[in-house]
Design a protein around this motif. Structure first.
Motif, PDB file in Angstrom:
ATOM      1  N   ASP A 492       0.836  -1.193   0.000  1.00 36.76           N
ATOM      2  CA  ASP A 492       0.000   0.000   0.000  1.00 36.76           C
ATOM      3  C   ASP A 492       0.874   1.247   0.000  1.00 36.76           C
ATOM      4  O   ASP A 492       0.451   2.313   0.401  1.00 36.76           O
TER       5      ASP A 492
ATOM      6  N   LEU B 172      -8.773  -4.824  -1.566  1.00 38.07           N
ATOM      7  CA  LEU B 172      -7.656  -3.888  -1.722  1.00 38.07           C
ATOM      8  C   LEU B 172      -6.624  -4.379  -2.727  1.00 38.07           C
ATOM      9  O   LEU B 172      -5.912  -3.585  -3.315  1.00 38.07           O
ATOM     10  N   SER B 179      -9.726   4.247  -0.478  1.00 38.27           N
ATOM     11  CA  SER B 179      -9.513   4.744   0.898  1.00 38.27           C
ATOM     12  C   SER B 179     -10.536   4.160   1.882  1.00 38.27           C
ATOM     13  O   SER B 179     -10.190   3.844   3.029  1.00 38.27           O
ATOM     14  N   HIS B 182      -9.560   0.789   2.995  1.00 41.22           N
ATOM     15  CA  HIS B 182      -8.439   0.898   3.942  1.00 41.22           C
ATOM     16  C   HIS B 182      -8.964   1.286   5.328  1.00 41.22           C
ATOM     17  O   HIS B 182      -8.529   0.747   6.344  1.00 41.22           O
ATOM     18  N   HIS B 201      -3.151   0.768   7.650  1.00 40.07           N
ATOM     19  CA  HIS B 201      -4.315   0.983   6.786  1.00 40.07           C
ATOM     20  C   HIS B 201      -4.936   2.359   7.018  1.00 40.07           C
ATOM     21  O   HIS B 201      -5.383   3.004   6.068  1.00 40.07           O
ATOM     22  N   ALA B 204      -2.876   4.820   5.253  1.00 40.83           N
ATOM     23  CA  ALA B 204      -3.139   4.754   3.805  1.00 40.83           C
ATOM     24  C   ALA B 204      -4.452   5.461   3.479  1.00 40.83           C
ATOM     25  O   ALA B 204      -4.535   6.208   2.491  1.00 40.83           O
ATOM     26  N   ALA B 205      -5.472   5.251   4.324  1.00 46.10           N
ATOM     27  CA  ALA B 205      -6.767   5.912   4.096  1.00 46.10           C
ATOM     28  C   ALA B 205      -6.599   7.423   4.195  1.00 46.10           C
ATOM     29  O   ALA B 205      -7.135   8.169   3.359  1.00 46.10           O
TER      30      ALA B 205
END
Lengths: 496, 260
Positions: A492, B172, B179, B182, B201, B204-205
Motif C-alpha cells: 500500500d 484492496l 480509501s 483501507h 491501513h 493509507a486511508a
C-alpha cells in the motif's frame, strides 16, 4: 593543626583511597573487556547477561582492599615507632584481606553468563572473570523447536527456567534484557512445534537415539514410580516419628499410635495426590502405532483402538499454566478423531515415556499420514465425501455447514493427501462459525503445521482463543498474524 | 462531468442548474444534477434531483442515485425498492446487485450512533440475501472490488473478523487506492488487536483521502503520546506505528490537533 597531624590525615586518606582506586582500575579494565565481548556477540543476536557473581566478587574484593589499606596505618606505626601491638594488627590484617580476596574470587567464579537470543534458538555462553572470549567450545545451544516450556518466575528466590527436551537452562533473576528474551521465546514458542514438520517431511532429524525414527510404541513404567513414592512416604514417616520416641524415652502409647496413624494418612493422601498429578488416568500409559490402527492403554486398564482412517489431526497445542501468578508454557499433544473425545498427552507424561510431545507427535503424524497405508478405495471415498460436503455447504444454512464440516473431517481422515491437509483451515473456519472453538483450534494448529506463515489461520486461531477466554494465547496468535501480515501484506505504498 | 472528476462540485451544480433552467423537461440534466449533488455528499439534494428525473423518465441511473441517497439517509426499504426496479430494467448490471447487497447490509455498514441504530442490526435473512446479491455481482463481474468489500461486510455482520479482514484484503488487492476499504480494514485490524497493522491501513486511508478526518481520528484513538495507563488499554506508543502513520500523527501533534 601541626604539620605531622596534617601529614597523618593525608596519609590515612591516601591509604584508604589508593586501594579503592586500584580496585576501580582493575575492574574498569575487566568491564571494558566485557563490553568488547558483548559487542562482538551482539552481531549474532540479542544479548542478555547475568553478572551477579561478578558484582558480588567486586564488592568482596573492594571491601578486602579497603581493609588492607587501613591495615597500612598500623604498619607505618610499627615501622616508625616499633610498636609491637601495631605490628600484630598489621600482620593479622593481611590474612583477613586474603580471605576477602579469596571469597571475592570464588564468588566471581561462575563468571558472566551470556544468553544470546538467535533466530534459531538460545545459546548460553559462560566466560570467566577476565571476560576473555574463549570461543564457542562450551556453548550450550537450545533450538526454539526443542523448547518445551519456560517459566517466567521472578520472585526473589526464584529463577527463570527454560526447559527443553534435552536441556534445562536456569537463568537467575535480574538478567538484563530479560523481558526481551522472554518475549523472543514467547514469539517462538507457539511456532516451535510447527517448524519441524513441513510438507510431510522432517526438517530436522530427531535428536537422541537413532531408533527413535522407527519407534512404534511409547510407554511408561508406573509401577516403579508408585513403589518409590510409597517407600519414600514410609521412610519419611519412620524418620519423623520414631526418633521422637527415642528422644522422649517414652513407650509408644495409644495417642502416639493415633499420631502415627494421622501422619500415615496424610502421607497416603500426599502420595495419592502426587500419583494422580503425575499419572492422570485419562492419559495413555502406553501408545502403540500398529499397521492400520492407533492403540493406547490407560492406567486403569482401559484399552482403546482407533483406525488410522479416523484420525483427523495430530497437533501440539500451546497452553499457559499460571503457577503462583507466573506463566509457564506447556505443549500437550492432542489427537482428534472423526468422532468421540480427543486423545491428550501432556509434557510430563511424554517425559515419563522418555520422549517429548513434539517427538511423539512427529512419529504419530508420520504414521497416520503415511499414504502407503491407504487403499485406492480410500482416495475415492475421500473425494466422494468432499463432493458431498460441497453440496451440503451449497445449502448455505447452519445445518449445511455442520454436515459439511463432519464430511470434510472424514475426508481428511480417510485420505490425508497433502493437498487436502492444506484445506484444514477451511474446516477450522467452519468449526469457528459453528461455535466449536475447541475443535477449530486443533484444525488451525494442524493447518499451521503445513502453512506456518498463513496469517489467516493465525487470525482464526486468535479468534477461537478469544472465544475460549484465552486472552494470553489469543494475544500471541494475533501478534504472530500481525507480524506475518506486516511482512507479506498487500503493498500500500508504506515503507516498512 | 469533467468538473466532478476534478472535485469542482459547486461549479458543476451551477452550470447544470443553468442548463435545467433553460430546459426543465430534460431528465438527463436532472440525473446529472443528482450525480453532482451525490459527488458533493448532499443526500437530500441528490434524492430531490433524482426524483425530478424519475418524474420525467424512469431511468436506471436515476433509480440508482435515488436508491443511494435513500441508503445514505438510512431508508433501507425505499432504497431496496428502487434498486429492485432498476434491476428489473437491467438485470445484468453488477453494480446494482452490489448496491442491493450494500443496502441490505446498511445497518452494519453505517455507524450505529444510537440504540435505534443498534437495534437495526438484526439478521432476519438480510445477510443471506446480501450474500446472494454479492454472488450474483461476482458472476457478472468477477474483478469488481466491491464484491469482496460486500462479502467483508457480510462477515462483519456475522462478527467474523478474520473473514471480514480477508475479504477486504482481497478488495484492496483489486483496488489498492480505495480509501474507504483501507479505513474499514483499519477499524477491523484495530478490533482484532493488531494496532500496527491498523495504523498502516488508517495511514493509507488518510493519505488517499486527506479531506476525510475519520482515519486521523481513529489513528489518534489508536495511539497515545505515552503513559502506562494508556498502554494498558492496548494503545500503541507513537514510535510503534508504521512510519506513514507516525508522520501523520506528528504533523497532527505539531498543529495541536485533536485536543491531545
Amino acid at each position: 593543626m601541626e604539620l605531622a597531624d596534617l601529614l597523618g590525615v593525608v596519609l590515612f586518606g591516601s591509604v584508604l583511597i589508593l586501594p579503592i582506586w586500584a580496585t576501580g582500575r582493575l575492574f574498569r579494565s575487566v568491564l571494558r573487556r566485557r563490553r568488547r565481548l558483548l559487542d562482538s556477540l551482539a552481531e549474532r543476536g540479542d544479548v542478555h547477561t547475568f553478572d551477579m557473581p561478578l558484582t558480588i566478587g567486586i564488592i568482596l574484593f573492594g571491601a578486602g582492599a579497603v581493609f588492607a589499606g587501613i591495615a597500612l596505618v598500623p604498619g607505618l606505626i610499627w615501622l616508625t615507632d616499633g610498636d609491637t601491638d601495631a605490628r600484630r594488627v598489621f600482620l593479622v590484617s593481611w590474612p583477613v584481606f586474603g580471605v576477602f580476596a579469596l571469597a571475592g574470587r570464588l564468588a566471581a567464579r561462575p563468571g558472566l553468563r551470556i544468553w544470546i537470543s538467535e533466530p534459531a534458538g538460545v545459546t548460553v555462553r559462560r566466560v570467566g572473570v577476565s571476560h576473555r572470549d574463549r570461543g564457542s567450545r562450551h556453548d550450550r545451544h537450545v533450538a526454539h523447536e526443542t523448547i518445551v516450556s519456560f517459566h517466567e518466575r521472578r520472585s526473589p528466590t526464584g529463577a527463570v527456567e527454560i526447559r527443553s527436551t534435552e536441556t534445562r537452562l536456569v537463568a537467575p533473576m535480574q538478567l538484563s534484557g530479560f523481558d526481551e528474551l522472554l518475549s523472543a521465546l514467547r514469539r517462538a514458542a507457539p511456532r516451535a512445534p510447527y517448524t519441524s514438520w513441513r510438507d510431510g517431511r522432517r526438517d530436522h532429524p530427531t535428536p537422541g537415539h537413532p531408533d527413535e525414527e522407527n519407534r512404534t510404541s511409547f510407554s511408561i513404567s508406573a509401577t516403579g514410580t508408585r513403589v518409590t513414592i510409597g517407600v519414600l512416604a514410609a521412610l519419611l514417616v519412620t524418620l519423623l516419628v520414631w526418633p521422637w520416641f527415642l528422644v522422649t524415652g517414652e513407650s509408644p502409647t495409644r495417642d502416639s499410635f493415633i499420631f502415627v496413624g494421622i501422619g500415615l494418612l496424610l502421607w497416603a493422601m500426599i502420595a495419592g495426590l502426587v500419583a494422580a498429578e503425575s499419572f492422570p488416568r485419562h492419559q495413555p500409559s502406553v501408545l502403540e502405532l500398529r499397521p492400520q490402527t492407533l492403540a493406547w492403554r490407560t492406567l486403569r486398564g482401559g484399552r482403546h483402538e482407533r483406525d488410522l482412517r479416523e484420525v483427523v489431526t495430530v497437533t501440539i497445542e500451546t497452553d499457559i499454566i499460571y503457577v503462583r501468578g507466573f506463566p509457564g508454557y506447556r505443549h500437550p499433544l492432542r489427537i482428534t478423531f472423526v468422532d468421540g473425545p480427543p486423545l491428550e498427552l501432556n509434557d510430563a507424561r511424554a517425559r515419563q515415556m522418555r520422549a517429548s510431545t513434539r517427538r511423539i507427535a512427529d512419529t504419530v503424524r508420520r504414521h497416520v499420514h503415511d499414504l502407503t497405508r491407504r487403499h485406492a478405495a480410500d482416495r475415492a471415498r475421500a473425494d466422494a465425501l468432499a463432493v458431498e460436503a460441497a453440496r451440503a455447504r451449497a445449502d448455505a444454512t447452519i445445518g449445511g455447514d455442520a454436515r459439511a464440516v463432519d464430511l470434510l473431517r472424514r475426508a481428511v481422515a480417510v485420505h490425508p493427501h497433502p493437498v487436502r491437509l492444506t484445506r484444514l483451515r477451511h474446516i477450522g473456519d467452519l468449526h469457528r462459525r459453528l461455535g466449536e472453538h475447541d475443535r477449530a483450534v486443533s484444525l488451525y494448529r494442524a493447518h499451521l503445521d503445513y502453512r506456518p506463515d498463513d496469517a489467516r489461520a493465525w487470525e482464526g486461531l486468535a479468534a477461537s482463543f478469544t472465544a475460549l477466554n484465552r486472552a494470553d494465547l489469543a494475544g500471541e496468535a494475533t501478534e504472530t498474524a500481525e507480524r506475518i501480515l506486516l511482512r507479506t501484506g498487500p503493498g500500500d505504498g508504506v515503507n516498512e | 462531468m469533467n468538473l466532478l472528476a476534478v472535485g469542482r462540485v459547486d461549479e458543476a451544480v451551477t452550470l447544470i442548474g443553468e442548463a435545467i433552467a433553460a430546459d426543465p423537461a430534460n431528465a438527463d440534466l436532472h440525473v446529472a444534477m443528482a450525480r453532482a449533488h451525490h459527488a458533493g455528499g448532499d443526500a437530500d439534494e441528490t434524492l430531490a434531483a433524482a426524483t425530478r428525473a424519475l418524474a420525467l423518465d424512469v431511468d436506471v441511473a436515476a433509480l440508482h442515485l435515488a436508491a443511494v441517497a435513500h441508503r445514505t439517509r438510512r431508508e433501507w426499504a425505499e432504497s431496496l425498492e428502487l434498486l429492485s426496479r432498476a434491476i428489473d430494467l437491467t438485470p445484468d448490471a453488477a453494480n446494482l446487485h452490489v448496491g442491493t447487497a450494500l443496502t441490505l447490509l446498511g445497518p452494519w455498514i453505517a455507524p450505529a450512533d444510537t440504540p435505534a441504530h443498534e437495534a437495526e442490526r438484526v439478521d432476519d435473512g438480510r445477510v443471506a440475501e446480501a450474500i446472494h446479491a454479492a454472488d450474483r455481482a461476482a458472476t457478472l463481474e468477477p474483478e469488481l472490488a466491491l464484491v469482496p468489500y460486500v462479502r467483508g461486510f457480510v462477515a462483519l455482520a456475522r462478527d467474523d473478523l478474520p473473514a471480514a479482514a480477508s475479504h477486504l484484503e482481497t478488495a484492496l488487492r483489486l483496488d489498492p487506492e480505495w480509501s474507504t476499504a483501507h479505513l474499514v480494514l483499519g477499524k477491523i485490524r484495530a478490533r482484532q488487536g493488531m494496532g500496527r497493522l491498523a495504523s498502516r491501513h488508517l495511514a493509507a486511508a488518510g493519505r488517499l483521502e486527506p479531506s476525510d478526518t475519520g482515519a486521523l481520528h481513529l489513528l489518534r484513538r489508536l495511539t497515545t503520546p505515552g503513559g502506562r495507563r494508556a498502554r494498558r488499554k492496548g494503545r500503541l506508543d507513537l514510535d510503534r506505528v508504521v512510519p506513514d502513520a507516525r508522520r501523520i500523527l506528528q504533523a497532527d501533534l505539531r498543529i495541536g490537533g485533536g485536543g491531545r
